[in-house]
Enzyme design. Structure first.
Site, PDB file in Angstrom:
ATOM      1  CB  CYS A  91      -0.942   0.015   1.200  1.00 36.25           C
ATOM      2  SG  CYS A  91      -2.182  -1.281   1.157  1.00 36.25           S
ATOM      3  CD  GLN A 152      -3.564  -5.277   4.242  1.00 35.97           C
ATOM      4  OE1 GLN A 152      -4.176  -4.251   4.498  1.00 35.97           O
ATOM      5  NE2 GLN A 152      -2.705  -5.354   3.249  1.00 35.97           N
ATOM      6  CB  SER A 210     -21.673   8.345   5.983  1.00 33.46           C
ATOM      7  OG  SER A 210     -21.327   7.214   6.741  1.00 33.46           O
ATOM      8  CB  SER A 244      -9.892   1.911   2.750  1.00 33.81           C
ATOM      9  OG  SER A 244      -9.128   0.713   2.742  1.00 33.81           O
ATOM     10  CG  HIS A 345      -6.344   2.088   0.224  1.00 36.33           C
ATOM     11  ND1 HIS A 345      -5.151   2.533  -0.314  1.00 36.33           N
ATOM     12  CD2 HIS A 345      -6.013   1.098   1.101  1.00 36.33           C
ATOM     13  CE1 HIS A 345      -4.148   1.844   0.218  1.00 36.33           C
ATOM     14  NE2 HIS A 345      -4.650   0.971   1.078  1.00 36.33           N
ATOM     15  CB  CYS A 375      -0.345   0.412   7.903  1.00 37.47           C
ATOM     16  SG  CYS A 375      -2.036   0.479   7.261  1.00 37.47           S
TER      17      CYS A 375
END
Length: 389
Positions: A91, A152, A210, A244, A345, A375
């Site tokens: 990432c 993950q 949201s 994400s 992402h 990360c």
């Protein structure tokens, strides 16, 4: 000693990484080529002066194989003499591209260089570079971690458990990410960084409406009874709402020295001050942002209080909230224009997407110092400090 400065930074709007996503019709090479063309158009530089183009892509297979960055350079219309390479630090791939590019300028190896990244998760889905039945880790890793590595999502659950992060806290953080991104769009704060593509002008995943009530209705995204038995501490609070999404997008930054910028009449946006990269526990996997932050602050001879803005990649709410607990950072300074939970992402593009958003936020808010950290799979993290100019 020479320095390294960012003189331009652009990104595409971020689309959903699904077959019906707004950018799913665009080949990844063309996504990246679009940002490269926009970068030189907005900066006014002659692309023939570019010494190298360093791009990040995670799933380097199919339409993202064969050194995607090189073909984006050619598609963008740059001279054939402009070289390019594609790197993979998961990432953090394009943030690593920024590190490499800046270090090249500081060392004198480059005068003008592009760091960039792309990922089309609609056309090249995550893990499509690992054929079914193949082991990408090898026997030595299996021997070192006999119970097996984990996905993950399970790491995100373990982080939530270890730092006692509730579902309500993670959902509230996600809602705030959407609120900030929507406000940035409505306030015109993304205008200088986004390069519209075809009829796509906005990030597709930002949800202004949201709410924690809506997110509370989502089911756990990674529930697995086998992992539940192995890790009984997991409460299964990670959902699609506080993680994400998968996305399509590209981004690019133009890096040079202050001396070269002055000679070419370019306006520096920020100086690339300090860099760090670190490894961490590959099971928790996503906690490297904590030691990376500490390491880059030491290298910069700064403290957390010196930092005006932070960009911490929102792979999951739990990652940023655990980082906040460990560092004591002020969340009001973190991802001020929204983060990956809202904006998206697109793996290989996210590093330079964060940098693009950060340098423009620094300019808008008059920030002196900013810190970016991400990360990365396998227990890795990059961090860097930027200085406003």
């Amino acid at each position: 000693m020479r320095d390294a400065v960012i003189v331009e930074a652009v990104r595409t709007p971020i689309g959903k990484g699904r077959p019906n996503g707004s950018l799913a019709h665009v080949h990844p090479v063309e996504l990246l080529a679009h940002t490269l063309r926009t970068l030189v158009e907005r900066s006014g530089v002659d692309p023939a002066l570019i010494d190298d183009v360093i791009g990040g892509t995670v799933d380097q297979v199919g339409e993202q194989a064969m050194n995607t960055t090189r073909y984006a350079v050619l598609s963008a219309g740059f001279p054939e003499s402009v070289p390019a390479t594609t790197v993979d630090r998961q990432c953090g791939s394009s943030q690593q591209a920024v590190h490499f590019a800046a270090q090249g300028v500081i060392s004198g190896a480059y005068d003008l260089v592009v760091a960039c990244g792309v990922e089309s998760m609609s056309r090249v889905p995550m893990w499509s570079n690992v054929p079914e039945g193949k082991d990408p880790f090898g026997p030595g890793v299996a021997e070192r971690y006999p119970e097996g590595l984990i996905p993950q999502g399970i790491s995100a659950e373990l982080i939530a458990a270890k730092w006692s992060l509730s579902r309500e806290e993670m959902d509230a953080f996600a809602v705030e990410s959407h609120r900030k991104a929507a406000a940035a769009w409505e306030g015109g704060l993304f205008g200088d960084e986004v390069a519209p593509l075809d009829v796509v002008t906005r990030d597709e995943c930002v949800r202004p409406g949201s709410s924690t009530e809506v997110l509370a209705g989502l089911k756990p995204a990674y529930y697995d009874p086998a992992f539940g038995e192995r890790f009984p501490q997991i409460d299964w609070n990670v959902t699609a709402g506080n993680a994400s999404p998968v996305n399509d997008g590209a981004s690019a930054v133009l890096i040079t020295s202050s001396e070269t910028a002055a000679r070419l009449g370019l306006r520096p946006l920020a100086r690339l001050h300090s860099f760090a990269v670190t490894g961490s526990d590959p099971l928790l996997m996503l906690t490297g942002v904590v030691p990376a932050t500490e390491k880059v602050l030491r290298k910069a001879s700064l403290t957390l209080d010196d930092i005006d803005l932070f960009e911490v990649n929102e792979a999951f709410s739990s990652v940023v909230l655990a980082w906040r607990q460990e560092t004591g950072a002020d969340l009001s300074k973190v991802n001020v224009h929204g983060g990956a939970i809202a904006i998206g992402h697109p793996l290989g593009a996210s590093g330079t997407r964060l940098t693009t958003t950060l340098v423009h936020a620094m300019r808008a808010r008059g920030a002196r110092y900013a810190l970016q950290t991400m990360c990365e799979a396998g227990g890795l993290a990059n961090a860097m400090v930027l200085e406003g100019l």
